[in-house]
Design a protein around this motif. Sequence first.
Motif, PDB file in Angstrom:
ATOM      1  N   SER A  75       6.386   7.582  -2.470  1.00 18.19           N
ATOM      2  CA  SER A  75       5.072   6.575  -2.668  1.00 18.19           C
ATOM      3  C   SER A  75       3.969   7.004  -4.052  1.00 18.19           C
ATOM      4  O   SER A  75       4.068   8.078  -4.230  1.00 18.19           O
ATOM      5  N   ASP A  83      -6.343  -3.257  -8.760  1.00 21.13           N
ATOM      6  CA  ASP A  83      -6.540  -1.435  -7.769  1.00 21.13           C
ATOM      7  C   ASP A  83      -6.355  -0.630  -8.893  1.00 21.13           C
ATOM      8  O   ASP A  83      -5.489   0.139 -10.043  1.00 21.13           O
ATOM      9  N   TRP A 110      -1.799  11.058  -2.083  1.00 17.07           N
ATOM     10  CA  TRP A 110      -2.481  10.149  -2.959  1.00 17.07           C
ATOM     11  C   TRP A 110      -4.324  10.403  -3.147  1.00 17.07           C
ATOM     12  O   TRP A 110      -4.716  10.944  -2.342  1.00 17.07           O
ATOM     13  N   VAL A 159      -5.218   2.655  -9.729  1.00 23.34           N
ATOM     14  CA  VAL A 159      -3.578   3.056 -10.171  1.00 23.34           C
ATOM     15  C   VAL A 159      -3.720   3.220 -10.951  1.00 23.34           C
ATOM     16  O   VAL A 159      -3.047   3.960 -11.835  1.00 23.34           O
ATOM     17  N   THR A 194       1.980   1.132  -4.821  1.00 21.41           N
ATOM     18  CA  THR A 194       1.116   0.794  -5.974  1.00 21.41           C
ATOM     19  C   THR A 194       0.859  -0.175  -7.102  1.00 21.41           C
ATOM     20  O   THR A 194       2.155   0.532  -7.702  1.00 21.41           O
ATOM     21  N   TYR A 212      -3.071  -6.478  -6.467  1.00 21.10           N
ATOM     22  CA  TYR A 212      -2.926  -6.754  -5.495  1.00 21.10           C
ATOM     23  C   TYR A 212      -3.151  -8.177  -5.672  1.00 21.10           C
ATOM     24  O   TYR A 212      -3.448  -8.387  -6.443  1.00 21.10           O
ATOM     25  N   ARG A 262       0.380  -0.821   0.001  1.00 17.11           N
ATOM     26  CA  ARG A 262      -0.137   0.260   0.038  1.00 17.11           C
ATOM     27  C   ARG A 262       0.875   1.236   0.009  1.00 17.11           C
ATOM     28  O   ARG A 262       0.662   2.387   0.398  1.00 17.11           O
ATOM     29  N   ASP A 273      -5.331   0.303   4.398  1.00 25.38           N
ATOM     30  CA  ASP A 273      -5.488   1.552   4.351  1.00 25.38           C
ATOM     31  C   ASP A 273      -7.130   1.417   5.152  1.00 25.38           C
ATOM     32  O   ASP A 273      -7.286   3.102   5.146  1.00 25.38           O
ATOM     33  N   ALA A 296       1.477  -4.596  -7.534  1.00 24.81           N
ATOM     34  CA  ALA A 296       2.312  -3.888  -6.155  1.00 24.81           C
ATOM     35  C   ALA A 296       2.934  -4.579  -5.745  1.00 24.81           C
ATOM     36  O   ALA A 296       3.376  -5.871  -5.578  1.00 24.81           O
ATOM     37  N   GLY A 313       0.816   5.277  -4.120  1.00 21.04           N
ATOM     38  CA  GLY A 313       0.442   4.712  -2.619  1.00 21.04           C
ATOM     39  C   GLY A 313      -0.633   5.422  -1.263  1.00 21.04           C
ATOM     40  O   GLY A 313      -0.140   6.612  -1.042  1.00 21.04           O
TER      41      GLY A 313
END
Length: 567
Positions: A242, A89, A265, A92, A75, A79, A72, A561, A187, A244
């Motif tokens: 990141s 996902d 995010w 993404v 990503t 996943y 997470r 999350d 992921a 994610g």
Amino acid sequence: MRLPRRGHRPGIRARRVVAALTAAIVAAGLGAGCTSESQVPSIGYATDAVISSYNGGTTVGWASGSPAVFGRVLTGFFYTGPDGQQVADTDVGTAKEVPGEAQTIQYRLSPDGVYSDGIATSCDDLVFTWAARSGRFTRDGAPLFDSASTAGYEDIERIDCEPGSKDATVVFRPGRRYVPWRTLFAAGELMPAHVATQATGVANLIGAVRTGELVALGKLADFWNTGWTMTPGALDASRFPSAGPYRIGSYSESEGLVLVANERWWGAKPETGRIVVWPKGTDLAAKIGDNAVGVIDIGAGSVPELPLDGFSASTIPGRGAEQLVLSTGGVFAGVQPRRALAACVPRKALFDSLGSVPERPERGIGSAMLNAHIVQQDSLFYEAATGAAQKYATVDPNVKAGELTVRIGYRTPDARRAATVRAIADSCRAAGITVVDAGAPDFQPTRLAEGAVDAVLGGTAAATGPAGASTEVAAMSALRTGNGSNVGRFGNGRFDAITDQLAADNASASQLGLLTEAENLLWSELPSIPLFATPRLIAFGTGLRNGVAGPTQGGTGWNMDRWRLTR
């Protein structure tokens, strides 16, 4: 209780796990709505993964369990869900197979996608991942990139991508089809290309890949291999952006790996703003006593006598295959010593005492000792394909190996694996085999290839912690010639050809024949000795909502999350 994440509905096995593990959580959640309990701003997550690399695609990153920690954070288009299945996902982006003479997948990243450092996600990330994991770039015959697996990526002919674009068209080689394509660009696999280009000074990554420019690719490979290594202490935040819902806040031995909400995010905001990951080697009992842990996902029996009064806990069979991965050099350079060891390993006794879960299923995963190297225990082909395992179903009292010393390595502390080594030592002593416990707190499966040990005790692909998925990709990759996760350096041309065919043809008749042939070959050559489905202890603290067990390579943190804890 809220659905785990973005409306995903767990499969049949996951629903059974949810029923066993979350009844108390639901009750606590309902009660929280009727009391003055408040949300806890930080949740501790204890796992037996080892945090040594941000890059789960490297040999070290994969074996240490990076995908279970950073799923997470980094990503991908898919996943690993709680049943081990690949789940799209859509935050993404989207990926779809399109008609064409060659297998073609169209990827489209979200137009809102941006790394935590402000750089937009782009198809450059896909090209970089493919270059690193394709196995096609070498120097003096050796791969430039230390990839754990090239499965699927090596079958890609090209990626059509304009630098900085959100669109990529992945075209596979003529006549080549890769059925489990949803395992690609998943992921933990999409690494930020812009970080590598900034660190190496290679401005045109896509150009270097297209032309095969070895100087530039060598610089990129050196960074991909080691540039995302993680050790507790000060981290250069610019290297660890990141894509994610969480980003890295800090990492230290005393405070753990702190993940904080990623302000950039673009998907649903995390339910809890701070997750603290406590990796293998943490004094877990002390952390529980300090009320610093809300979720636990570790190998059952690996940490004895945990105080779990404040948790809803269950031991369930995992997708990972507990096994001995054997060297094909040193004392095991010939097949006869490997067969002698297999003949004295008490596989059924090990399952009964260390691998069986309290509520053992009648069939499928965790129902009996594991008789397959690559076939899933809940596969329709399992019983028919595993007849060759019967030769090693019981200990052969007549086997004699002469004087043979076998060093078995694994990551310590781990009470269950230590007990496994003792049981094997006791059983094999009569055969003239001296088994040495070579476990160490800094053990890496790569020591097998280095000759420091003769066998590794671990999960699928020698993983230290969370492992396994509903596909056989990782298990097959770990036995395929040249792959980094093949730490025993097994090589068999016919097995490689079988894996190619299995990946390209999902017809039932073809699959059964190929899987049976593969298992017959592997039980003859014995690059590894399967033991049992690794049992996992998964526990949720009272008041934890939306926790869904994930006894797979994605770990129970697959939907961290969505976690919410009230007290």
